[in-house]
Design an enzyme around this catalytic site. Sequence first.
Site, PDB file in Angstrom:
ATOM      1  CE  LYS A 167       3.723  25.090   3.621  1.00 35.60           C
ATOM      2  NZ  LYS A 167       4.261  24.453   3.756  1.00 35.60           N
ATOM      3  CE  LYS A 176     -26.450  -0.492 -13.861  1.00 38.55           C
ATOM      4  NZ  LYS A 176     -25.201  -0.415 -14.431  1.00 38.55           N
ATOM      5  CB  SER A 183     -25.131   3.405 -18.480  1.00 42.17           C
ATOM      6  OG  SER A 183     -25.237   2.244 -18.819  1.00 42.17           O
ATOM      7  CB  THR A 221     -23.814 -10.878  12.146  1.00 46.06           C
ATOM      8  OG1 THR A 221     -24.239 -11.924  12.317  1.00 46.06           O
ATOM      9  CG2 THR A 221     -23.804 -10.265  12.979  1.00 46.06           C
ATOM     10  CG  HIS A 222     -20.363 -13.241  10.108  1.00 47.22           C
ATOM     11  ND1 HIS A 222     -19.251 -13.187  10.566  1.00 47.22           N
ATOM     12  CD2 HIS A 222     -21.010 -13.503  11.256  1.00 47.22           C
ATOM     13  CE1 HIS A 222     -19.014 -13.598  11.932  1.00 47.22           C
ATOM     14  NE2 HIS A 222     -19.984 -13.715  12.555  1.00 47.22           N
ATOM     15  CD  GLN A 249       7.655  24.551  -0.078  1.00 50.05           C
ATOM     16  OE1 GLN A 249       8.063  25.393   0.371  1.00 50.05           O
ATOM     17  NE2 GLN A 249       8.656  23.562  -1.511  1.00 50.05           N
ATOM     18  CD  GLU A 269     -21.026   2.535  -8.217  1.00 47.32           C
ATOM     19  OE1 GLU A 269     -20.840   1.466  -7.940  1.00 47.32           O
ATOM     20  OE2 GLU A 269     -20.875   3.819  -8.605  1.00 47.32           O
ATOM     21  CE1 TYR A 278       9.800  24.392   6.876  1.00 43.09           C
ATOM     22  CE2 TYR A 278      12.018  24.087   5.580  1.00 43.09           C
ATOM     23  CZ  TYR A 278      10.937  23.923   6.154  1.00 43.09           C
ATOM     24  OH  TYR A 278      10.454  24.232   4.716  1.00 43.09           O
ATOM     25  CB  SER A 319       5.104  25.850  -1.408  1.00 45.59           C
ATOM     26  OG  SER A 319       5.475  27.574  -0.977  1.00 45.59           O
TER      27      SER A 319
END
Length: 462
Positions: A325, A283, A277, A155-156, A322, A290, A317, A23
Amino acid sequence: MDKMWSGRFSEASSSLLDDFNASIMYDRRLYKEDIEGSLAHAAMLQAQGILNSDELKAIQEGMAQVLQEIESGEFEWKISDEDLHMAIEKRLTSIIGDVGGKLHTARSRNDQVAVDFRRYVLRKDREIAQLLKSLLEVIVAIAEEHTSTLLPGMTHLQHAQPINFGFHMLAYASMFKRDIERFEDSRRRNNISPLGCAALAGTPHNINREMTAETLGFDSVSVNCLDTVSDRDFALEILFNISTMMMHISRLSEEIIMWSSYEFGFVELSDAYSTGSSIMPQKKNPDVPELLRGKTGRVNGNLIALLTVMKGLPLAYNKDTQEDKEGVFDSIDTAEISLEILREALKTMTVKTENMEKACQKGHLTATDLADYLVEKCGVPFRETHFISGKAVARSEALGIDISEMSFEELKKIDGRINEDVMPYLVLRNSMNARQSQGATATVRTKEQVEFFKEYIKGLNI
Ligand code: ARG
């Protein structure tokens, strides 16, 4: 055969096992916590008469050198050392000789990793809460500027009732306030020292767990060693808190993405936080929100991964642990950069108030107000007013106008009980300001909410 645990082995481990078992390439980020934990442990061993002061001094000086080597980039991290605990102890021993081997008295890697990882997570609980606080400041400042900027409340995803943009932003302030509370709550609950639990059963040495707990900034000492060495609830909590926070960030991001489209045109992200873009020169893309929305997926994955790792583990343990992490590190890194970039993107975002207000003129946002008028002024039961107002909407549609643009004459034709005093009810801003119940959108109420959040921020002691 240079493994610390190789005493009972007669063959060297395969390099495949070394790669699989290690690790060190990721847990090395816990080096500070590990060295601090070792120094606290050594000082306690000396205070208890288990080490003499020369031995303690040697360990302290050796560790200072190890720390310096790590921070200067000189330290050699080797897969064959398996994890940071063994790498650091090995280097210490190579600097100060056999005394280094005494450091591990009354300790195991099981309580050692539990201390290091827990302290790292507790530190991050705090740092993330601090970042949330700075995001909250920006959101509340935007809200304060826009307590009378009209916005179609939805709403919606359909136009519903007029609200103001400040009120809308304070909905997010409410979410981020809860997030701060969650991180702070987790930090308080988990601030318990595992040091001294050793492998699983405690130790026959006369240690002082209170002393190391205090040195390391823990509030108290854990109660049951068997639980402590295998408990990863603190890691699960930070993962859940991050997932919930990222879900909030993702919801706001989704709105920013929509709002920056031509169809909405409510906001414009600054050039510094937009992208172009490769093919379409015109663009300006909202990559930041996003990506924030997208990164929510990976943090959710990290939460589910650790829940799944933990679900089948017998006490105490197990090496499965391990696997705790990398996901936690990834979620923390993701949370930190996300909070910073969202804050900066919001700070530099232009709010197009005119477009927001113009959008309110579509969708008959004051239809409920006409119904409310009939209840209030004419004593008509709400169910019936709902129907009358619906007819008014249909008539507006037929006329190609919004209900807020209807003339009194047209309204009177729909129901004779309607009088001229109806007209203010259909005005968009009046509708927003009429909603004065507790927590409502009226500018006066929104301003109170702004004050509430400002006080909250001022009182925060993270
Ligand atoms: N690298 C290990 C981990 O991250 C440290 C604990 C190892 N303990 C053991 N008994 N093998 O969990």
